[in-house]
Each structure stands twice: as C-alpha cells, then as structure tokens.
Design an enzyme around this catalytic site. Structure first.
Site, mmCIF file in Angstrom:
data_model
loop_
_atom_site.group_PDB
_atom_site.id
_atom_site.type_symbol
_atom_site.label_atom_id
_atom_site.label_comp_id
_atom_site.label_asym_id
_atom_site.label_seq_id
_atom_site.Cartn_x
_atom_site.Cartn_y
_atom_site.Cartn_z
ATOM 1 N N LYS A 252 3.860 8.832 53.915
ATOM 2 C CA LYS A 252 5.135 9.031 53.204
ATOM 3 C C LYS A 252 5.579 10.486 53.375
ATOM 4 O O LYS A 252 6.760 10.777 53.575
ATOM 5 C CB LYS A 252 4.964 8.673 51.721
ATOM 6 C CG LYS A 252 6.255 8.691 50.905
ATOM 7 C CD LYS A 252 6.605 10.054 50.362
ATOM 8 C CE LYS A 252 7.875 10.015 49.535
ATOM 9 N NZ LYS A 252 8.324 11.356 49.127
ATOM 10 N N ASP A 268 19.170 4.771 62.523
ATOM 11 C CA ASP A 268 18.803 3.726 61.561
ATOM 12 C C ASP A 268 17.403 4.016 61.020
ATOM 13 O O ASP A 268 16.401 3.722 61.659
ATOM 14 C CB ASP A 268 18.861 2.379 62.313
ATOM 15 C CG ASP A 268 18.473 1.202 61.441
ATOM 16 O OD1 ASP A 268 17.873 1.404 60.371
ATOM 17 O OD2 ASP A 268 18.748 0.064 61.865
HETATM 18 C C1 MEV Z 1 5.454 14.015 48.563
HETATM 19 O O1 MEV Z 1 6.789 13.643 48.805
HETATM 20 C C2 MEV Z 1 4.636 13.931 49.840
HETATM 21 C C3 MEV Z 1 3.127 14.153 49.659
HETATM 22 O O2 MEV Z 1 2.636 13.272 48.652
HETATM 23 C C4 MEV Z 1 2.458 13.891 50.986
HETATM 24 C C5 MEV Z 1 0.951 13.850 50.933
HETATM 25 O O3 MEV Z 1 0.387 13.547 49.869
HETATM 26 O O4 MEV Z 1 0.330 14.059 51.997
HETATM 27 C C6 MEV Z 1 2.846 15.551 49.164
#
Ligand code: MEV
Length: 412
Positions: A252, A268
């Site tokens: 993420k 996209d």
């Molecule tokens: C937050 O948007 C993204 C993180 O959680 C990524 C990660 O945990 O590696 C900080």
C-alpha cells in the site's frame, strides 16, 4: 425523464429535490462544473478535485525528473521526496522496461485445448492479420497484434492470449477491439463456447524493474546507526515475504507513490492497482513488491511490477491539467513514464521502511496530520497554523481536543 437523459441543470435540480441542499452546497456543485468533465462520464453533476504536488527531484538513469503527484494523504509527497533525496545520494534509480505489450484474452470453454492450440499455430498469420484489420492505424504505426499464445485452464476452459503492442497508449480500447475481432474467428470455427473477449489487467508483458544501491551514509539518521537502519529495513522487508498482512501494508505504501503519479498522468489507477497486486500474488502467496538486501556497506533495493501506462489516449488527450503534468514530467514515451512511476514507488517504500524501523511513522507524519485535523474540525486557513501549534503541545492531539482548542481560540 430518466436521470441520464436530463441536462446538467435538471440533474442538479433532481438531486436538490431529493437531498435538500443548502445554498452553499449548491454553489459548491456549481462552482466545480467543468464542460469537459461533463462529456467524460454519465450522470455528471460536478468535478471532484484532489491536491496535486510535485516531487521536485528524482534521478532516474542519470536524468533528473520532477514528478507531479495527486493524493489526499498528507505525508505521501513528503515521504516520496525524502526517499528520492536518499536515492539521489546513491546515484539515483536504474530502471529497465524489458517489453511493453498488452494482453487480450479470448475465453473459450467446452473446448479441446489441443484443437485450439493447433488452430492458433496453423492460423497464426491469418489471425494476426484479422486482429490488425480491426484496428489498422495501430498496425500502421508499427504496433498491433504481434503474437498469439494459448493457455489450458483445465476442465475444457482455454484462454487464447493476444499479445498486442499499443505503442504510446495504454490501449484498452485497441486491445478490446482486436480481441473481439479474433473472438469472431473462433466463434465461426465452432471449436467451443466463446464466452468473451477482453484485455487482461495482469500485464505481465509490461514489466518494469527499478533498482537502487545506497551507501549506508545515504540512509543515515541522527540518533541511529546507519548500518543498523539498513539491517532493520532488510528485516522489515522479510516480514512482508512471509506475511500477507504486512505485505499488503508495505505494498500500500508503494502504491501511495505509484497511484499518485498514475493519477497525475491521467492513467487508469484501478487497472494499475489490480495488475500490481495480482503480480504480488503471482506465486500463490501475496508478498511484498520491493526486495531489500544489504552487505557491509550498501543497501540494495529492487522492485518489478507491471506498469502498462500510456502517454496518449483516454483522459490524457482531453484533460488540460493532465497535459500540463506531462509537460512537468517531460517524458517522451510510455515506457519512460512507466519507469518514472515505478522509481517513485521504490522511493516511497524506502522512506516508509526507514521511518518505521527508526522513529516510527507517526513522528514524521504528525505535523501534516495535525494540519488535516485542524481542517477537519473547521479551522479556517488563517487559524490552522495557530491550532497546529497548540495541538503539538496537547497531551492528546485528537478530534475532541482540536474542537475544544478551536472554540477557546475563537472565544478569546
Ligand atoms: C501509509 O500510507 C503507508 C505505510 O503504512 C507503508 C508501510 O507500512 O510500509 C507507512
């Protein structure tokens, strides 16, 4: 009259009748009207905007790029810029884009795999001509349907995979048009039940790799041993190899960077996200996209993901801000854009892991989060800095405290 047959004014009136909007809410919908956006979708009522910022300098294959990023998350661009700063100290990102093809699928069941396979082998040239005749301009530009392969999905299910060069475009329409034309051939041959034809977002023929080699001094942080930071980043990364719960969060973070540039470039982001996450699970377990290793002096990072973006077509040719963003990006080809996007994903991940294994993520985020908190409780732009300073000193910087401080501030 059906909703989609109404003009914009009628749609707003219908919504107002259902929702009883205030004068300022109606003004907001009106204010964000865009004639171009109205043409882009059905049932248009207004335009929804997100903040855009820029990652000022990331070195990729020895060239410096400024990268526009669209995101609502306060810390994303700060983290990407910080990651890029460290990466630039190590000489920048080195990227490669081995191939750039999209895959279209003709999906057939009740089929004998070897019959389809033989047909594809014997009729390859004819099928390629047929597919390209459906979109002649792409073939004229040197792209189009290049080769066809088959996959046995078991129990009479077969995928005929069409490998299509979409040139500078992401090319969803081109791929779908060619795929439907080729599907017509299989229907006529009666070799099974042709269920559908559609592009695959699992773009394994558009893989981009980005690598960095960072001398420990590039990741140094006051109060921490740089070698220790490197080892802890490697360890953090190993959790994601083993655990889909952690891998999802790490990925993420990578997508914080990737999606922000994909959006700014008018591509996209749902297609890109779907493909990237499928790639993360390609061996049956969902894992991290970036791999970190280290030796005695250097931290090495590497990511490979599908990145089938375009620099023409879709909203890219329509939305003026997207065109401006392409000017900022200054890329000449879809392949170059794909490499910039993946490099930013890697920078984003480096910054997140370094923060997580040292002071934790909250310390760096707090200033930006307090700003969002101040806005969320209704502080005006002029009140935000004062409220943020007060929240920094508060024992619990939460919604309730922020509200209370704002009220007190206004009472004074
Ligand atoms: C937050 O948007 C993204 C993180 O959680 C990524 C990660 O945990 O590696 C900080």
């Amino acid at each position: 009259m059906k909703f989609h047959q109404m003009n914009w004014q009628q749609r707003l009136a219908a919504i107002d009748a259902n929702t009883n909007l205030s004068t300022s809410e109606k003004a907001l919908l009106n204010h964000n009207y865009s004639a171009i956006n109205e043409q882009m979708i059905e049932n248009y009522i207004t335009s929804f905007s997100l903040p855009e910022g820029v990652l000022p300098n990331i070195i990729i294959n020895d060239d410096a790029y400024q990268v526009p990023m669209v995101t609502e998350e306060p810390s994303v661009i700060a983290a990407a810029s910080n990651g890029a700063r460290m990466i630039n100290m190590g000489g920048g990102v080195h990227t490669t884009n081995v191939s750039r093809e999209m895959i279209g699928q003709v999906l057939i069941n009740d089929a004998d795999f070897s019959t389809i396979e033989t047909l594809v082998t014997n009729q390859a040239a004819h099928l390629i001509d047929l597919g390209n005749a459906a979109h002649p301009s792409m073939a004229q530009r040197g792209g189009g349907l290049k080769r066809i392969t088959t996959r046995d999905l078991g129990s009479g299910f077969v995928s005929v995979d069409l490998h299509i060069d979409t040139q500078a475009a992401m090319g969803a329409n081109v791929v779908n048009t060619i795929s439907e034309a080729v599907a017509g051939y299989f229907k006529a041959q009666q070799v099974g039940n042709v269920v559908m034809a559609i592009l695959s977002n699992f773009a394994t023929s558009s893989l981009v790799t980005a690598k960095v080699a960072l001398p420990f001094k590039a990741i140094a942080k006051a109060g921490f041993e740089a070698a220790d930071i490197a080892q802890r980043i490697v360890l953090a990364n190993q959790f994601s190899q083993r655990d889909p719960y952690r891998a999802t969060t790490e990925n993420k973070g990578v997508m914080n960077g990737i999606d922000a540039v994909v959006m700014a470039s008018g591509n996209d982001w749902r297609a890109i996200s779907a493909g990237v996450h499928a790639y993360a699970a390609r061996d049956g377990q969902y894992r991290n996209l970036v791999t970190w290793t280290c030796d005695d002096t250097t931290l090495y990072g590497e990511i490979t993901v599908p990145m089938p973006v375009g620099i023409v077509g879709g909203s890219i040719s329509i939305v003026p801000l997207v065109q401006t963003n392409h000017k900022l990006l200054n890329v000449d080809s879809a392949s170059q854009l794909a490499q910039v996007i993946v490099a930013v994903g890697l920078a984003q991940n480096l910054s997140a892991l370094r923060a997580l294994v040292t002071s934790g993520i909250q310390a760096g985020h707090m200033q930006l989060q307090l700003k969002s908190l101040a806005l969320a409780v209704g502080a005006t732009i002029a009140e935000v800095p004062v409220l943020v300073t007060q929240l920094q000193q508060a024992a619990h910087a939460d919604m309730q405290t922020a509200r209370q401080l704002l009220t007190e501030m206004r009472e004074k």
